[in-house]
Design a protein around this motif. Structure first.
Motif, PDB file in Angstrom:
ATOM      1  N   LYS A  76      -6.391  17.040 -17.215  1.00 23.11           N
ATOM      2  CA  LYS A  76      -5.706  18.403 -17.658  1.00 23.11           C
ATOM      3  C   LYS A  76      -6.487  19.836 -16.909  1.00 23.11           C
ATOM      4  N   LEU A  94      -3.501  22.321 -17.647  1.00 22.22           N
ATOM      5  CA  LEU A  94      -3.030  21.729 -19.051  1.00 22.22           C
ATOM      6  C   LEU A  94      -3.870  22.145 -19.785  1.00 22.22           C
ATOM      7  N   LEU A  95      -4.921  22.256 -19.714  1.00 23.46           N
ATOM      8  CA  LEU A  95      -6.360  23.322 -20.044  1.00 23.46           C
ATOM      9  C   LEU A  95      -6.819  24.250 -19.996  1.00 23.46           C
ATOM     10  N   PRO A 143      -3.408  28.237 -16.592  1.00 22.26           N
ATOM     11  CA  PRO A 143      -1.881  27.178 -17.215  1.00 22.26           C
ATOM     12  C   PRO A 143      -0.540  27.527 -17.091  1.00 22.26           C
ATOM     13  N   GLU A 144      -0.738  28.968 -16.491  1.00 24.65           N
ATOM     14  CA  GLU A 144       0.718  29.200 -16.449  1.00 24.65           C
ATOM     15  C   GLU A 144       1.000  29.424 -14.985  1.00 24.65           C
ATOM     16  N   ILE A 198       3.109  28.733 -12.321  1.00 25.33           N
ATOM     17  CA  ILE A 198       4.553  27.561 -12.586  1.00 25.33           C
ATOM     18  C   ILE A 198       4.144  26.872 -10.716  1.00 25.33           C
ATOM     19  N   LYS A 238       2.554  23.646 -10.824  1.00 25.10           N
ATOM     20  CA  LYS A 238       3.767  22.167 -11.292  1.00 25.10           C
ATOM     21  C   LYS A 238       4.115  21.696 -10.838  1.00 25.10           C
ATOM     22  N   ILE A 282       2.292  14.641 -12.967  1.00 25.39           N
ATOM     23  CA  ILE A 282       1.286  14.764 -13.350  1.00 25.39           C
ATOM     24  C   ILE A 282       1.459  13.313 -14.746  1.00 25.39           C
ATOM     25  N   PRO A 313       0.188  12.078 -17.837  1.00 27.45           N
ATOM     26  CA  PRO A 313      -0.902  12.353 -18.615  1.00 27.45           C
ATOM     27  C   PRO A 313      -1.612  11.188 -19.552  1.00 27.45           C
ATOM     28  N   LEU A 367      16.445  14.044 -17.305  1.00 23.79           N
ATOM     29  CA  LEU A 367      16.244  15.484 -18.120  1.00 23.79           C
ATOM     30  C   LEU A 367      15.314  16.358 -16.873  1.00 23.79           C
ATOM     31  N   SER A 368      14.329  15.326 -15.677  1.00 16.54           N
ATOM     32  CA  SER A 368      13.246  16.105 -14.907  1.00 16.54           C
ATOM     33  C   SER A 368      13.871  15.879 -13.962  1.00 16.54           C
ATOM     34  N   PRO A 380      16.054  17.881 -12.845  1.00 19.67           N
ATOM     35  CA  PRO A 380      17.321  19.387 -12.520  1.00 19.67           C
ATOM     36  C   PRO A 380      15.624  20.663 -12.408  1.00 19.67           C
ATOM     37  N   LEU A 381      15.002  20.143 -14.047  1.00 24.29           N
ATOM     38  CA  LEU A 381      13.344  20.894 -14.107  1.00 24.29           C
ATOM     39  C   LEU A 381      12.680  21.620 -12.752  1.00 24.29           C
ATOM     40  N   TYR A 382      12.368  20.277 -11.545  1.00 23.94           N
ATOM     41  CA  TYR A 382      11.951  20.211 -11.351  1.00 23.94           C
ATOM     42  C   TYR A 382      12.801  21.192  -9.418  1.00 23.94           C
ATOM     43  N   MET A 420       8.363   9.225 -13.387  1.00 29.60           N
ATOM     44  CA  MET A 420       8.613  11.241 -13.284  1.00 29.60           C
ATOM     45  C   MET A 420       7.900  12.188 -12.847  1.00 29.60           C
ATOM     46  N   LEU A 450      19.763  22.970 -20.542  1.00 32.90           N
ATOM     47  CA  LEU A 450      19.621  21.576 -19.858  1.00 32.90           C
ATOM     48  C   LEU A 450      18.935  20.551 -20.893  1.00 32.90           C
ATOM     49  N   TYR A 500      19.075  17.927 -24.677  1.00 31.95           N
ATOM     50  CA  TYR A 500      19.094  16.893 -24.497  1.00 31.95           C
ATOM     51  C   TYR A 500      18.281  17.026 -25.868  1.00 31.95           C
ATOM     52  N   ARG A 537       5.173  21.581 -21.265  1.00 34.40           N
ATOM     53  CA  ARG A 537       4.538  22.074 -20.732  1.00 34.40           C
ATOM     54  C   ARG A 537       3.899  21.589 -19.069  1.00 34.40           C
ATOM     55  N   PHE A 583       6.261  20.421 -17.352  1.00 32.82           N
ATOM     56  CA  PHE A 583       7.197  21.179 -16.099  1.00 32.82           C
ATOM     57  C   PHE A 583       7.292  22.350 -15.534  1.00 32.82           C
ATOM     58  N   TYR A 620      -2.583  26.411 -24.994  1.00 31.25           N
ATOM     59  CA  TYR A 620      -3.229  26.316 -23.578  1.00 31.25           C
ATOM     60  C   TYR A 620      -5.054  26.527 -24.680  1.00 31.25           C
TER      61      TYR A 620
END
Lengths: 256, 487
Positions: free
Chosen positions: A53, A58-59, A75-76, A78, A81, A86, A88, A105-106, A108-110, A153, B6, B10, B92, B94, B246
């Motif tokens: 994590k 994530l942590l 954590p922020e 981007i 990421k 990952i 988890p 869903l996954s 397009p977010l990448y 994913m 998006l 969903y 998070r 993503f 966090y």
């Protein structure tokens, strides 16, 4: 003196994580070169998942510094990421969506196009033997199916770094073999794979290097070739550090 | 923006799919919509007309009440389980920025038909401002107020999810309740006038005041205050959201350590500890306790009549109704299997749950009973304890039946839910009836008033035992069905 960080691999320097009075990870120092299949082993509650994590943002660590692929882990971050995939511990999936919809869903977010997402999803689901169950709601899927969905994913956006927390847990032997072959092929192409697992026999045939963490502290870090050269197995090294529970203490079991 | 759209697509799909797939959820939303829709159709138009008439005459009382109602409704919506599928915690992983995650979180609230209905009602409630002196400013101030209510509720919901923030929030609320109780009791003014003085500086009144303002300063000060409050709440909202993402939720070690100090004897001791440990995590425990603390603080300075204390006891049970009527709401499907594995009868499982609730209610009411002993003597305190026991038994008797027939998934650090507002209303009415009857007989000075408390206590005890046996049997037979509804 300034600490020099590896620009491309995984680099952890003096990382500590505490939860109230409990120290989950203590002064973790770890360097993993790019393209390595790295195993992070240890008993339950030793700090493996907490480390994953922290490495994936994530942590936040209590102290110390982490870098992955040259990115300072926070954590922020981007960009970090985008660079990593990952799986988890809890799979982090969404109820009432199907396995297929998770991938849809996954992607397009990448930043993948719809067509790219579709094509890659079809191939991944086929490889992970999920094609026939892609319309199953995730809350109706078996534990193994959920793990495989989360793995798909993690792979969909073709990351250069993979963090897989217990990827073989609950997976059938066929899929387990497929995943293992896939990870070896990825590492050969320069992808860094960071795996935690309890299944030592599987991991031994997969990884190149490993570290063992006991009660939050890394107690050893070797290559598999080194230990095999010394005539030992991964299990031998593991129990050397983790200790073997004595069955004699449970003599009352089975007796009348 | 494309990513947010998006995710929301969903989110919407998962929400409605889940609603359609689970009949009891659909029933829940249907009954909530009927109650809220009915109230909107039959009550709201008349209230708004009255508020409009008053605003045109420069008065604000009715509009204040309307605005307060909507503020409370927004609070209620957000402290309930929003039933969203794509949670911020899972999203998070993503590559999504915190600001975007917060946008998703805010917009996801509007997947719920209840939230949409309240949003619609909030917009309709702007209508009276069209007859006020400052129409545009009134509407703008009202929108700021709704944003304020929404932001505050969401921030509180975030704070409830982070152990450290939760402790601070509870500490602030406890101090505020005691202080409020002390303030109301020490000043010489009658309670209603004091309440009016406090309400005059609250945001809903600031909105009404803007709409009827005649001078620039009467506009600027309230509007400036509302904008300032919104800015503060906006900051708190973002900060608290970031904390939920966090901050480690694993300060549980501290909580566990505190919890482990409680030890209960006997065969059910361990299970009882688990029960009360879980029940303490429901938000419902706090309103009752805070009310008791406020009233106790008032009693410290000024003796209150026993009737006030007895009314508070009834109110505490009304606030606890949902918690009492959904005994399995915090259990998981695996937890129910564990009950089946353990060598326990169904009635024993329910008995342990009831004991857990009893301990919690006892902790809530203890300050009040202690004050009663001090202020009114042991006899009066005894009567109040008997009333509390009757209320507890009647609530548990009904609650056990509802727990096994209408279970509904609940979440830690959220308000308890009994599935439908009708069930909840029926529960608080039926559960309160015997206690209210005792109080009625006591105050009517009927010739039954001496015999009433013990005889009604015995009767409710008998009803409770019958209910415990029957519900225990039902639990054994319906365990799979309950597990399915909780999944």
């Amino acid at each position: 003196m300034d600490v020099v960080f590896s620009e491309q691999g995984i680099d952890a320097r003096g990382v500590t994580k505490t939860f109230g009075p409990v120290t989950a990870v203590r002064h973790l120092n770890l360097q993993v070169a790019p393209g390595t299949l790295f195993g992070f082993l240890g008993p339950n509650g030793s700090g493996k998942s907490t480390t994953v994590k922290m490495l994936t943002g994530l942590l936040a660590p209590t102290s110390g510094e982490l870098r992955v692929a040259g990115h300072r882990v926070s954590p922020e971050n981007i960009d970090l990421k985008r660079a990593i995939g990952i799986l988890p511990e809890d799979a982090a999936l969404f109820h009432s969506l199907t396995i297929w919809e998770h991938l849809e869903l996954s992607g397009p977010l990448y930043g993948l196009s719809r067509q790219e997402t579709h094509d890659r999803a079809v191939q991944l689901l086929r490889h992970l033997e999920l094609e026939s169950v892609s319309g199953t709601y995730i809350d109706q899927a078996s534990y193994g199916m959920r793990k495989k969905c989360a793995l798909a994913m993690a792979l969909l956006h073709n990351p250069r770094f993979l963090f897989l927390d217990e990827p073989f847990e609950g997976i059938d032997p066929g899929s387990s073999r497929n995943i293992k072959d896939l990870l070896i092929a990825l590492a050969a192409k320069g992808v860094t794979v960071f795996v935690t697992s309890h299944i030592l026999e599987v991991v031994e045939r997969l990884i190149e290097r490993f570290a063992i963490i006991i009660r939050g502290e890394v107690v050893c870090c070797h290559t598999v070739a080194d230990i095999q050269h010394g005539g030992m197995t991964l299990e031998d090294v593991y129990f050397q550090h983790a200790g073997k529970p004595a069955v004699g203490n449970l003599a009352w079991l089975g007796s009348r | 923006m494309a990513g947010i759209a998006l995710i929301l697509k969903y989110q919407w799909r998962a929400f409605w799919r889940r609603l359609i797939r689970t009949r009891h959820r659909a029933q829940f939303y249907f009954t909530v919509m009927i109650v809220l829709g009915g109230a909107s159709v039959f009550i709201l138009p008349a209230r708004l007309s009255r508020a409009a008439r008053e605003l045109s005459a420069g008065q604000t009382t009715s509009m204040d009440a309307v605005l307060w109602t909507f503020c409370v409704l927004w609070l209620f919506v957000l402290t309930e389980d929003a039933s969203v599928s794509l949670t911020s915690g899972h999203l998070r992983t993503f590559p999504i920025a915190v600001g975007q995650l917060l946008t998703v979180r805010i917009l996801s609230v509007f997947c719920s038909p209840v939230a949409l209905l309240i949003a619609l009602g909030s917009v309709i409630s702007l209508w009276p401002f069209f007859l006020a002196r400052q129409t545009v400013l009134g509407c703008a101030a009202a929108l700021l107020l709704f944003a304020l209510a929404f932001g505050s509720a969401m921030s509180a919901s975030h704070a409830l999810g982070v152990a450290e923030l939760r402790r601070r929030l509870v500490a602030i609320l406890v101090v505020a309740s005691v202080a409020l109780g002390a303030v109301f009791s020490t000043r010489g003014l009658p309670g209603i006038e004091q309440a009016r003085a406090v309400l005059a500086v609250m945001p809903p009144h600031l909105v009404s005041a803007v709409s009827v303002a005649a001078t620039p300063s009467a506009i600027l000060i309230p509007i400036g205050t509302l904008i300032g409050l919104c800015a503060v709440v906006g900051f708190v909202l973002f900060w608290s959201f970031r904390c939920t993402l966090y901050s480690p939720s694993q300060t549980r070690a501290v909580g566990r350590a505190a919890g482990s100090m409680l030890w209960f004897p006997g065969r059910f001791g361990g299970l009882l500890r688990k029960e009360q440990y879980e029940l303490r995590k429901l938000v419902d425990v706090w309103p009752g306790l805070l009310l008791v603390l406020a009233v106790s603080a008032m009693s410290l300075f000024n003796p209150l009549s026993p009737a006030v204390r007895q009314s508070v006891i009834v109110l505490v049970f009304v606030m606890d109704t949902n918690m009492i009527m959904n005994g399995f709401g915090l259990d998981t499907s695996a937890g129910l299997t564990r009950y089946a594995i353990l060598p326990l009868r169904g009635k024993e499982v329910l008995l342990v749950k009831n004991l857990g609730l009893t301990l919690l209610v006892a902790a809530q009411l203890a300050p009040l009973i202690a004050i009663a002993v001090w202020r009114s003597g042991p006899l009066e305190a005894g009567v109040e304890a008997v009333v509390a026991a009757i209320l507890l038994l009647s609530h548990l008797a009904w609650g056990n039946l509802v727990s096994v027939t209408e279970p509904f998934k609940m979440q830690f650090y959220r308000m308890a839910s009994s599935g439908s507002p009708l069930t909840s209303m029926a529960g608080s009415t039926i559960g309160s009836a015997p206690g209210v009857l005792v109080l009625f007989l006591l105050y009517s000075e009927s010739r039954w008033f001496v015999a009433a408390p013990p005889s009604i206590l015995l009767l409710t005890l008998a009803l409770y035992l019958v209910s415990l046996n029957y519900s225990g049997r039902c639990f054994e037979l319906r365990r799979d069905l309950i597990a399915e509804r909780l999944s």
